[in-house]
Design a protein around this motif. Structure first.
Motif, PDB file in Angstrom:
ATOM      1  N   GLU A  94      37.630 -33.824 -55.788  1.00 53.71           N
ATOM      2  CA  GLU A  94      37.759 -33.521 -57.042  1.00 53.71           C
ATOM      3  C   GLU A  94      36.420 -34.125 -57.946  1.00 53.71           C
ATOM      4  O   GLU A  94      36.584 -35.187 -58.218  1.00 53.71           O
ATOM      5  CB  GLU A  94      39.065 -34.018 -57.822  1.00 53.71           C
ATOM      6  CG  GLU A  94      40.293 -33.297 -57.184  1.00 53.71           C
ATOM      7  CD  GLU A  94      41.640 -34.048 -57.975  1.00 53.71           C
ATOM      8  OE1 GLU A  94      41.345 -34.809 -58.667  1.00 53.71           O
ATOM      9  OE2 GLU A  94      42.340 -33.522 -57.548  1.00 53.71           O
ATOM     10  N   SER A 113      40.026 -38.127 -48.862  1.00 53.89           N
ATOM     11  CA  SER A 113      41.189 -37.461 -49.293  1.00 53.89           C
ATOM     12  C   SER A 113      42.190 -38.204 -49.936  1.00 53.89           C
ATOM     13  O   SER A 113      42.254 -39.468 -49.584  1.00 53.89           O
ATOM     14  CB  SER A 113      41.661 -36.502 -48.064  1.00 53.89           C
ATOM     15  OG  SER A 113      42.878 -36.246 -48.533  1.00 53.89           O
ATOM     16  N   THR A 170      48.330 -37.284 -50.904  1.00 55.95           N
ATOM     17  CA  THR A 170      49.178 -36.605 -51.604  1.00 55.95           C
ATOM     18  C   THR A 170      49.414 -35.229 -50.900  1.00 55.95           C
ATOM     19  O   THR A 170      48.766 -34.830 -50.141  1.00 55.95           O
ATOM     20  CB  THR A 170      48.643 -36.347 -53.140  1.00 55.95           C
ATOM     21  OG1 THR A 170      47.562 -35.391 -52.978  1.00 55.95           O
ATOM     22  CG2 THR A 170      48.287 -37.586 -53.769  1.00 55.95           C
ATOM     23  N   GLN A 171      50.205 -34.422 -51.479  1.00 58.04           N
ATOM     24  CA  GLN A 171      50.563 -33.274 -50.983  1.00 58.04           C
ATOM     25  C   GLN A 171      49.518 -32.093 -51.420  1.00 58.04           C
ATOM     26  O   GLN A 171      48.901 -31.432 -50.295  1.00 58.04           O
ATOM     27  CB  GLN A 171      52.003 -32.453 -51.673  1.00 58.04           C
ATOM     28  CG  GLN A 171      52.042 -31.015 -51.349  1.00 58.04           C
ATOM     29  CD  GLN A 171      53.059 -30.848 -49.863  1.00 58.04           C
ATOM     30  OE1 GLN A 171      53.331 -31.855 -49.438  1.00 58.04           O
ATOM     31  NE2 GLN A 171      52.992 -29.784 -49.417  1.00 58.04           N
ATOM     32  N   GLU A 172      48.920 -32.387 -52.395  1.00 59.85           N
ATOM     33  CA  GLU A 172      47.814 -31.484 -52.676  1.00 59.85           C
ATOM     34  C   GLU A 172      46.459 -31.875 -52.108  1.00 59.85           C
ATOM     35  O   GLU A 172      45.592 -31.126 -51.676  1.00 59.85           O
ATOM     36  CB  GLU A 172      47.429 -31.476 -54.402  1.00 59.85           C
ATOM     37  CG  GLU A 172      46.236 -30.692 -54.732  1.00 59.85           C
ATOM     38  CD  GLU A 172      46.095 -30.816 -56.137  1.00 59.85           C
ATOM     39  OE1 GLU A 172      44.759 -30.348 -56.663  1.00 59.85           O
ATOM     40  OE2 GLU A 172      46.922 -31.729 -57.179  1.00 59.85           O
ATOM     41  N   GLU A 179      46.574 -30.384 -48.420  1.00 59.76           N
ATOM     42  CA  GLU A 179      46.239 -28.997 -48.332  1.00 59.76           C
ATOM     43  C   GLU A 179      44.799 -28.924 -48.621  1.00 59.76           C
ATOM     44  O   GLU A 179      44.209 -28.032 -47.717  1.00 59.76           O
ATOM     45  CB  GLU A 179      47.033 -28.340 -49.702  1.00 59.76           C
ATOM     46  CG  GLU A 179      48.541 -28.334 -49.530  1.00 59.76           C
ATOM     47  CD  GLU A 179      48.995 -27.376 -48.253  1.00 59.76           C
ATOM     48  OE1 GLU A 179      48.115 -26.420 -47.895  1.00 59.76           O
ATOM     49  OE2 GLU A 179      50.117 -27.175 -47.988  1.00 59.76           O
ATOM     50  N   VAL A 180      44.148 -29.690 -49.515  1.00 61.34           N
ATOM     51  CA  VAL A 180      42.719 -29.315 -49.754  1.00 61.34           C
ATOM     52  C   VAL A 180      42.055 -29.998 -48.480  1.00 61.34           C
ATOM     53  O   VAL A 180      41.139 -29.391 -48.147  1.00 61.34           O
ATOM     54  CB  VAL A 180      42.252 -30.047 -50.910  1.00 61.34           C
ATOM     55  CG1 VAL A 180      40.840 -30.228 -51.020  1.00 61.34           C
ATOM     56  CG2 VAL A 180      43.035 -29.364 -52.169  1.00 61.34           C
ATOM     57  N   PRO A 231      52.543 -30.535 -44.348  1.00 60.10           N
ATOM     58  CA  PRO A 231      51.570 -29.451 -44.694  1.00 60.10           C
ATOM     59  C   PRO A 231      50.646 -28.618 -43.705  1.00 60.10           C
ATOM     60  O   PRO A 231      50.531 -27.482 -43.604  1.00 60.10           O
ATOM     61  CB  PRO A 231      50.585 -30.087 -45.801  1.00 60.10           C
ATOM     62  CG  PRO A 231      51.427 -31.200 -46.250  1.00 60.10           C
ATOM     63  CD  PRO A 231      52.234 -31.771 -45.114  1.00 60.10           C
TER      64      PRO A 231
END
Length: 365
Positions: free
Chosen positions: A58, A83, A86-88, A91-92, A210
Motif C-alpha cells: 500500500e 506484507s 491480515t486476510q487482505e 491475498e495481496v 487464503p
C-alpha cells in the motif's frame, strides 16, 4: 565478498528506517537506497541497479502490486514483499508471488520496532536468498547464526513401512520458496478425480487458509486447508495449516489428516519431513511424493525414507525452480528417481498413480 545491494521501497518513513538499519547490520548486505513510492523507486532502480528490492503493497501514486507487475514485465529482478498479517495482506501477497516476487516478510500491525528486530535474521536471510534466486552465479554469502535444527524424530518416530495398506495411492507434495506458484501449476493440471494430494508449503498461519482458498478456485480438485481427523478422499487436496504439522495416518478403516502441534522441524512448522515420514509409515509403497522449489533441505531426508520404503519419488529440476535448495538436497541424497521440469510434474504424478506398485519403479533421469 560481494554484498547484496538492496533498495527498500515503503511509504512509511519508520519502516524504511527500521528495514534499512536491520539489513545494514548484516555484513553481506548493503542498502543502496530507499524510496517512498514506486515512481521514486523506478528512477532509483535505474540509477542504483540494486540486486534485490523490498516492496510494500500500500503506497501512494501506485500500489505495490501494479508496480511489481510492471517491473516483472519490463525489468525482472528479485523482489521480497513486505506484507501485513491480515486476510487482505495474505491475498495481496499471494498475488505478488504469482507475479514473480521471490518471497515475503510479514510485518505486525503495531509495535513495529520490536517485531522487526525479532525478525532481523529472517528478513536478512530472505533478502540474500532472493539474490541467489537470480539466474546467474553469485558469491556465496555468510550463513547466519541460527538455533539448533530438530529432525522429524521430534514429532513422529520412524516406523516400519506400511507396505500397501489401504490400497489407495496418495500423492504428497512439499515446497517452500516459490512453492505457492509451483503448487498452483501442479494443481491446475490435475483432473477432478485425481488421487488425493497432501501438501506442506512453508507458510505463516494467517496465509495458509487464503492460499488453500485460492488454489480451490484454480483447480478442478477440491482444495482445502487440512483439518484434524478429516478423511482423505480422491479428488481432494489438503494443505497443511501454517503453524501445525500435517500427518497422514491410518485410523483402521481409512486415511485421515492429523494435525500436530509439535516443535518446528528443520526450523519449519509445518515441515515437509514430518509429512513425508508419516506417509512412509502409513501409506508405504502406495505413496507418491514430489519435492518442489524451496530454500534449505526440509523434505530431503523424508523423501529418502519414502523411497527406501518402496514409494515413488521425484523432484523439480533446477531450471524451473525459484530456488533449488530442497529438491537439490534430495537429488544429491539419491532420494528421487526422477528430476522433472515443473510443467511435467502433474502428468508424471498421475502416471505413477495409475501404475501397479510393483511396476512403478523408474530409472533415474
Amino acid at each position: 565478498m560481494e554484498r547484496v545491494r538492496v533498495l527498500v521501497v515503503d511509504d512509511s518513513a519508520l519502516v524504511r528506517k527500521l528495514l534499512s538499519t536491520m539489513l545494514s547490520c548484516d555484513p553481506a548486505i548493503e542498502v543502496v537506497g530507499t524510496a517512498a513510492d514506486p515512481l521514486i523507486a523506478r528512477e532509483k532502480i535505474k540509477q542504483l541497479n540494486p540486486d534485490v528490492l523490498t516492496l510494500d503493497v500500500e503506497m501512494p501514486r501506485m500500489d505495490g502490486i501494479t508496480f511489481l507487475e510492471n517491473l516483472m514485465r519490463l525489468r525482472p529482478m528479485p523482489v521480497v514483499m513486505i506484507s501485513s498479517l491480515t486476510q487482505e495482506g495474505a491475498e495481496v501477497t499471494l498475488r505478488a508471488l504469482e507475479l514473480g516476487a521471490v518471497d515475503f516478510f510479514t510485518k505486525p500491525n503495531n509495535d513495529l520496532a520490536s517485531t522487526f528486530a525479532d525478525g532481523a535474521q529472517e528478513i536478512c536471510a530472505k533478502v540474500k536468498l532472493a539474490a541467489l534466486a537470480r539466474p546467474r552465479q553469485r558469491t556465496a554469502v555468510r550463513k547466519l547464526d541460527v538455533p539448533p535444527r530438530l529432525t522429524a524424530d521430534a514429532v513422529l518416530p520412524r516406523a516400519q513401512s506400511a507396505g500397501t495398506r489401504g490400497g489407495m495411492p496418495i500423492i504428497a507434495i512439499g515446497a517452500s520458496t516459490g512453492g505457492t506458484e509451483a503448487i498452483r501449476v501442479v494443481l491446475e493440471a490435475m483432473p477432478p478425480d485425481a488421487p488425493p494430494i497432501v501438501i506442506t508449503q512453508h507458510i505463516p498461519a494467517a496465509f495458509s487458509g487464503p492460499f488453500a482458498a485460492r488454489m480451490d478456485t484454480c483447480s478442478a480438485m477440491r482444495v482445502c486447508e487440512a483439518r484434524d481427523g478429516q478423511p482423505i478422499q480422491p479428488g481432494h487436496a489438503y494443505i497443511a495449516p501454517g503453524g501445525e504439522h500435517l500427518l497422514v495416518m491410518w485410523d483402521g478403516a481409512k486415511y485421515v489428516c492429523r494435525l500436530h502441534n509439535g516443535p518446528p522441524v528443520n526450523r519449519h512448522k509445518p515441515s515437509v519431513d514430518v509429512l513425508f515420514r508419516s506417509m512412509a509409515a502409513s501409506v508405504g509403497k502406495s505413496a507418491i511424493a514430489a519435492l518442489l522449489t524451496g530454500m534449505g533441505d526440509d523434505g530431503a531426508r523424508g523423501l529418502l525414507e519414502l523411497q527406501q520404503g518402496g514409494a515413488r519419488t521425484l523432484v523439480q529440476d533446477e531450471e524451473s525452480s525459484v530456488v533449488w535448495g530442497m529438491p537439490g538436497a534430495a537429488w544429491k541424497l539419491g532420494a528421487a528417481s526422477e528430476k522433472l521440469p515443473l510443467d511435467h510434474i502433474a502428468a508424471r504424478l498421475l502416471a505413477l498413480a495409475h501404475q501397479p506398485v510393483s511396476r512403478a519403479a523408474v530409472s533415474a533421469t
